[in-house]
Every structure is written in C-alpha cells, then in structure tokens.
Scaffold this motif. Structure first.
Motif, PDB file in Angstrom:
ATOM      1  N   MET B  19       0.829  -1.205   0.000  1.00  0.00           N
ATOM      2  CA  MET B  19       0.000   0.000   0.000  1.00  0.00           C
ATOM      3  C   MET B  19       0.863   1.255   0.000  1.00  0.00           C
ATOM      4  O   MET B  19       0.603   2.221  -0.738  1.00  0.00           O
ATOM      5  N   LEU B  20       1.918   1.229   0.820  1.00  0.00           N
ATOM      6  CA  LEU B  20       2.809   2.389   0.878  1.00  0.00           C
ATOM      7  C   LEU B  20       3.470   2.643  -0.480  1.00  0.00           C
ATOM      8  O   LEU B  20       3.534   3.777  -0.948  1.00  0.00           O
ATOM      9  N   VAL B  21       3.940   1.546  -1.096  1.00  0.00           N
ATOM     10  CA  VAL B  21       4.581   1.698  -2.421  1.00  0.00           C
ATOM     11  C   VAL B  21       3.570   2.241  -3.434  1.00  0.00           C
ATOM     12  O   VAL B  21       3.862   3.146  -4.216  1.00  0.00           O
ATOM     13  N   GLY B  22       2.357   1.690  -3.368  1.00  0.00           N
ATOM     14  CA  GLY B  22       1.316   2.133  -4.302  1.00  0.00           C
ATOM     15  C   GLY B  22       0.979   3.602  -4.125  1.00  0.00           C
ATOM     16  O   GLY B  22       0.887   4.357  -5.083  1.00  0.00           O
ATOM     17  N   LEU B  23       0.805   3.993  -2.862  1.00  0.00           N
ATOM     18  CA  LEU B  23       0.480   5.401  -2.598  1.00  0.00           C
ATOM     19  C   LEU B  23       1.623   6.316  -3.013  1.00  0.00           C
ATOM     20  O   LEU B  23       1.411   7.392  -3.571  1.00  0.00           O
ATOM     21  N   ALA B  24       2.856   5.858  -2.750  1.00  0.00           N
ATOM     22  CA  ALA B  24       4.000   6.679  -3.143  1.00  0.00           C
ATOM     23  C   ALA B  24       4.049   6.824  -4.656  1.00  0.00           C
ATOM     24  O   ALA B  24       4.303   7.907  -5.191  1.00  0.00           O
ATOM     25  N   GLN B  25       3.771   5.699  -5.344  1.00  0.00           N
ATOM     26  CA  GLN B  25       3.762   5.740  -6.816  1.00  0.00           C
ATOM     27  C   GLN B  25       2.688   6.699  -7.321  1.00  0.00           C
ATOM     28  O   GLN B  25       2.857   7.385  -8.314  1.00  0.00           O
ATOM     29  N   ALA B  26       1.566   6.702  -6.645  1.00  0.00           N
ATOM     30  CA  ALA B  26       0.456   7.565  -7.067  1.00  0.00           C
ATOM     31  C   ALA B  26       0.664   9.003  -6.622  1.00  0.00           C
ATOM     32  O   ALA B  26      -0.124   9.874  -6.949  1.00  0.00           O
ATOM     33  N   GLY B  27       1.720   9.242  -5.872  1.00  0.00           N
ATOM     34  CA  GLY B  27       2.009  10.603  -5.444  1.00  0.00           C
ATOM     35  C   GLY B  27       1.026  11.133  -4.426  1.00  0.00           C
ATOM     36  O   GLY B  27       0.856  12.330  -4.290  1.00  0.00           O
ATOM     37  N   ARG B  28       0.349  10.221  -3.737  1.00  0.00           N
ATOM     38  CA  ARG B  28      -0.689  10.679  -2.809  1.00  0.00           C
ATOM     39  C   ARG B  28      -0.203  10.731  -1.368  1.00  0.00           C
ATOM     40  O   ARG B  28      -0.959  11.099  -0.483  1.00  0.00           O
ATOM     41  N   LEU B  29       1.006  10.311  -1.201  1.00  0.00           N
ATOM     42  CA  LEU B  29       1.545  10.448   0.147  1.00  0.00           C
ATOM     43  C   LEU B  29       1.934  11.900   0.371  1.00  0.00           C
ATOM     44  O   LEU B  29       2.162  12.647  -0.568  1.00  0.00           O
ATOM     45  N   ALA B  30       2.005  12.274   1.627  1.00  0.00           N
ATOM     46  CA  ALA B  30       2.419  13.645   1.918  1.00  0.00           C
ATOM     47  C   ALA B  30       3.828  13.861   1.374  1.00  0.00           C
ATOM     48  O   ALA B  30       4.687  12.989   1.524  1.00  0.00           O
ATOM     49  N   PRO B  31       4.052  15.007   0.739  1.00  0.00           N
ATOM     50  CA  PRO B  31       5.388  15.259   0.217  1.00  0.00           C
ATOM     51  C   PRO B  31       6.416  15.275   1.337  1.00  0.00           C
ATOM     52  O   PRO B  31       6.108  15.691   2.466  1.00  0.00           O
ATOM     53  N   ALA B  32       7.610  14.831   1.014  1.00  0.00           N
ATOM     54  CA  ALA B  32       8.660  14.814   2.026  1.00  0.00           C
ATOM     55  C   ALA B  32       9.059  16.235   2.416  1.00  0.00           C
ATOM     56  O   ALA B  32       9.540  16.470   3.515  1.00  0.00           O
ATOM     57  N   ARG B  33       8.862  17.165   1.473  1.00  0.00           N
ATOM     58  CA  ARG B  33       9.263  18.557   1.739  1.00  0.00           C
ATOM     59  C   ARG B  33       8.063  19.479   1.550  1.00  0.00           C
ATOM     60  O   ARG B  33       7.956  20.187   0.550  1.00  0.00           O
ATOM     61  N   PRO B  34       7.140  19.508   2.532  1.00  0.00           N
ATOM     62  CA  PRO B  34       5.984  20.399   2.378  1.00  0.00           C
ATOM     63  C   PRO B  34       6.392  21.859   2.255  1.00  0.00           C
ATOM     64  O   PRO B  34       5.735  22.650   1.576  1.00  0.00           O
ATOM     65  N   ASP B  35       7.484  22.227   2.931  1.00  0.00           N
ATOM     66  CA  ASP B  35       7.939  23.616   2.845  1.00  0.00           C
ATOM     67  C   ASP B  35       8.332  23.985   1.409  1.00  0.00           C
ATOM     68  O   ASP B  35       8.021  25.081   0.923  1.00  0.00           O
ATOM     69  N   ALA B  36       8.971  23.022   0.722  1.00  0.00           N
ATOM     70  CA  ALA B  36       9.369  23.280  -0.661  1.00  0.00           C
ATOM     71  C   ALA B  36       8.134  23.424  -1.550  1.00  0.00           C
ATOM     72  O   ALA B  36       8.078  24.289  -2.432  1.00  0.00           O
ATOM     73  N   LEU B  37       7.139  22.571  -1.291  1.00  0.00           N
ATOM     74  CA  LEU B  37       5.909  22.646  -2.089  1.00  0.00           C
ATOM     75  C   LEU B  37       5.202  23.983  -1.874  1.00  0.00           C
ATOM     76  O   LEU B  37       4.737  24.614  -2.834  1.00  0.00           O
ATOM     77  N   ILE B  38       5.140  24.414  -0.618  1.00  0.00           N
ATOM     78  CA  ILE B  38       4.459  25.685  -0.322  1.00  0.00           C
ATOM     79  C   ILE B  38       5.183  26.845  -1.003  1.00  0.00           C
ATOM     80  O   ILE B  38       4.566  27.709  -1.640  1.00  0.00           O
ATOM     81  N   ALA B  39       6.509  26.850  -0.881  1.00  0.00           N
ATOM     82  CA  ALA B  39       7.288  27.927  -1.505  1.00  0.00           C
ATOM     83  C   ALA B  39       7.104  27.911  -3.020  1.00  0.00           C
ATOM     84  O   ALA B  39       6.933  28.960  -3.666  1.00  0.00           O
ATOM     85  N   LEU B  40       7.114  26.712  -3.585  1.00  0.00           N
ATOM     86  CA  LEU B  40       6.957  26.569  -5.043  1.00  0.00           C
ATOM     87  C   LEU B  40       5.587  27.078  -5.495  1.00  0.00           C
ATOM     88  O   LEU B  40       5.473  27.810  -6.483  1.00  0.00           O
ATOM     89  N   ASP B  79       9.598  13.157  -5.501  1.00  0.00           N
ATOM     90  CA  ASP B  79       9.705  12.573  -4.164  1.00  0.00           C
ATOM     91  C   ASP B  79       9.612  13.661  -3.097  1.00  0.00           C
ATOM     92  O   ASP B  79       9.085  13.431  -2.005  1.00  0.00           O
ATOM     93  N   GLU B  80      10.131  14.829  -3.432  1.00  0.00           N
ATOM     94  CA  GLU B  80      10.158  15.902  -2.433  1.00  0.00           C
ATOM     95  C   GLU B  80       8.816  16.624  -2.323  1.00  0.00           C
ATOM     96  O   GLU B  80       8.394  16.988  -1.218  1.00  0.00           O
ATOM     97  N   VAL B  81       8.174  16.853  -3.456  1.00  0.00           N
ATOM     98  CA  VAL B  81       6.950  17.686  -3.412  1.00  0.00           C
ATOM     99  C   VAL B  81       5.700  16.976  -3.940  1.00  0.00           C
ATOM    100  O   VAL B  81       4.621  17.578  -4.000  1.00  0.00           O
TER     101      VAL B  81
END
Lengths: 162, 178
Positions: B19-40, B79-81
């Motif tokens: 499930m974790l691999v699937g969610l990661a593949q689907a990009g639905r897991l929380a980004p590893a770098r939420p701060d980077a996503l917010i700034a972007l 992976d980061e965002v």
C-alpha cells in the motif's frame, strides 16, 4: 452604249433608267439589277469588254483575298476559344493553389482536436487551481503542525517533568 | 510464535508495504518537503499574476521572459513535493508554450526547441502523475507542436493521451471514477 472607266462600270447609266421606266410601265417596282446584269452579259457577248490593268488587278486581289487561307491566329473560333481556355487554366491553377494552402481533412481534425483540448482545459482549469490551492493548504497545515510540535518539544526541559 | 500468527504477521507487513509503495507511486503520500511545495506554489502563483499583468499590457515578450525564468528554476523532485509539484510545473510550462505558439514572432523558437522544453517538464514519469488538467494540457500542446512539425502520427498519439486524461477527469467530476 457601253463605256469603261476606272470604277468598272460597263453599261451606260441610261440602260438602268430605261429598264426602270419599262418596269414602271409594267406596274412592277424594285431593283432592276438582275435585268441590268443580263444586259451586261449580252453586251459583253456581243463585244467583249477588256478590263483596264488597274481593275483587273483589283478583281484578282479580291479573288485572292476570298480564297486565301486565314492564318490560325485570325480564325473566328479563337475569339471565344482562347478566353475560355485561359479561364479554365486560371480556375485549375486557383484550385491547385487552394489545395496546397488549405490543410487536408486530417489537419482539420487535428486542429479541431487541439481547439477541443484547449476548451476542455479552460473548463477544468478553475477547479484544478482550487484543488492545487487546497492541496498546498493541507501541506501548510502539516508544516505548521510540525513546527508547533518542534517548538513545544524545545520548550520542554530535558530530562522530563520535575 | 505459532505458524498461523507468523503467516498473519507476514501478510500484514506485505500488505502495508504494498500500500505504501502504491500510494508513493500515485504521489498521494504527503510530500517529504511540504515547505518546498508551499514555496513553489507561492512562486508559481505570484509569477502567474505577473504574467497576467504583462499580457494585459501587451508585453508578450516580458510575459514569456517571466515564464522562461520560472521554467529554468530548479524544480524539486516528485519525491520531495509529490504530484502537486509536477502539476505546478506543467501549469507554468504549459502557459509558456501556449504563449509561444500564439505569438511565434516573439523570441522565436523552433519546434524542436519547444519539444525539448515540453519533454523536460513532462519528464519520464508524467503518466504516473495523478490525472490533472495541467498535465493534460501540456501533453495536448506537445501534440500541437508535433503537428506543426509535420509529425502527424506522433501528434495524434499526444492528442489521444491528453483526451484520455481529460476523460478520466470528467469521469471523476461525474463521480464515475475514483
């Protein structure tokens, strides 16, 4: 009764007036040219009239003009055929140029596909932007939670509560 | 541990891992770098507003320059965002390519250069990104550029891929698909 001159007139003008008068006496009207031609023929048979060189030349010129072949560029059918051919050629050229410039059915299909996709994007774009904004907000809350947790953890004295 | 319990435990671990691999593949897991996503996201939003103003003033060259600078920005990895990062990138590059296609005389680029720009933004994994209109539009724009380059078959392939993404989105809107 006969005379020859440069105009080619072979009969005395009195013949014509005499014939006209006779015709009037008979109660007829119209031209006496036919009778005059017969008179000319009879007169000529009695005493052949010689033609002056100028008149003879003019007659031969007339004959030559009458029997000469018309050059192809002066023939009457060219008057209508040439414009018709030119117009047809212009139409063919115009159609070919138009074919070259206008995109084919496949290009039309693709152009309409591109337009259709752009319209779909315009339709879906506002909701998508909202969704992105919501997603970013969620991450903002997550980050805020982490920062608060970190700050709370930093405020706690090491080694647990007294 | 008894054998059935061990089997059960292994099953749990495998299931959770999948499930974790699937969610990661689907990009639905929380980004590893939420701060980077917010700034972007903030950067992209501000630049969109700048482009709006420039286009309104008729300064297309300026608008293209802003989007070019944004395109050349260092974009965080998926992976980061997560998927949102890719969506933001596809959105910005899509607007850039749209402007370039609409105004081919402004700072002209060849079809090949535009394709490089698009392919760089789409990357190798654009099909793994959760269906969204920005990716669909960029794929459709790829079709337009390919069509302009005379590569009709490739263009049709791109258009079909974009239509498929939009179909998924419409199904989702209508509640027919997850």
């Amino acid at each position: 009764m006969t005379r020859r001159d440069d105009t080619g007139e072979l009969t005395d003008p009195s013949w014509e007036s005499e014939l006209a008068r006779g015709q009037a006496e008979d109660g007829a009207t119209g031209s006496v040219e036919a009778e005059l031609a017969v008179v000319r023929l009879l007169l000529h048979a009695r005493a052949p009239a010689d033609l002056s060189p100028a008149i003879e030349q003019r007659i031969w010129d007339d004959v030559e003009r009458g029997v000469a072949r018309t050059p192809w560029w002066k023939r009457p059918w060219l008057l209508w055929a040439l414009p018709a051919v030119a117009a047809a050629a212009a139409v063919v050229i115009a159609v070919r140029i138009s074919d070259d410039r206008s995109p084919g059915p496949r290009a039309d299909t693709q152009a309409s596909l591109a337009d259709q996709l752009e319209r779909q994007f315009a339709l879906l774009e506002p909701a998508a932007r909202d969704a992105v904004a919501r997603g970013v907000d969620r991450q903002r809350q997550t980050l805020r939670g982490r920062l608060i947790a970190t700050a709370v953890g930093a405020d706690r004295p090491a080694g647990g509560a007294p | 541990m008894s054998r059935p319990a061990l089997t059960l435990a292994i099953g749990f671990v495998l299931g959770a891992g999948s499930m974790l691999v699937g969610l990661a593949q689907a990009g639905r897991l929380a980004p590893a770098r939420p701060d980077a996503l917010i700034a972007l996201a903030q950067l992209v939003e501000v630049e969109h507003h700048r482009v709006d103003v420039l286009v309104e003033r008729g300064d297309i060259a300026g608008a293209i320059a802003v989007l070019e600078a944004l395109r050349k920005h260092t974009w965080p990895s998926r992976d980061e965002v997560g998927d949102l990062g890719d969506e933001l990138r596809h959105d910005a590059v899509g607007r850039l390519v749209r402007l370039r296609l609409d105004y081919p005389d402004v700072d002209p680029k060849t079809d090949d250069e535009l394709l490089v720009t698009i392919d760089e933004a789409l990357g190798q994994t654009w099909r793994d990104v959760d269906a969204n209109p920005f990716t669909a539009r960029l794929v459709a724009l790829r079709g337009e550029v390919l069509e302009h380059a005379g590569r009709d078959d490739d263009a049709l392939g791109a258009y079909e891929a974009a239509l498929e993404l939009n179909r998924v989105l419409l199904d989702r809107e209508l509640g027919g698909a997850p």
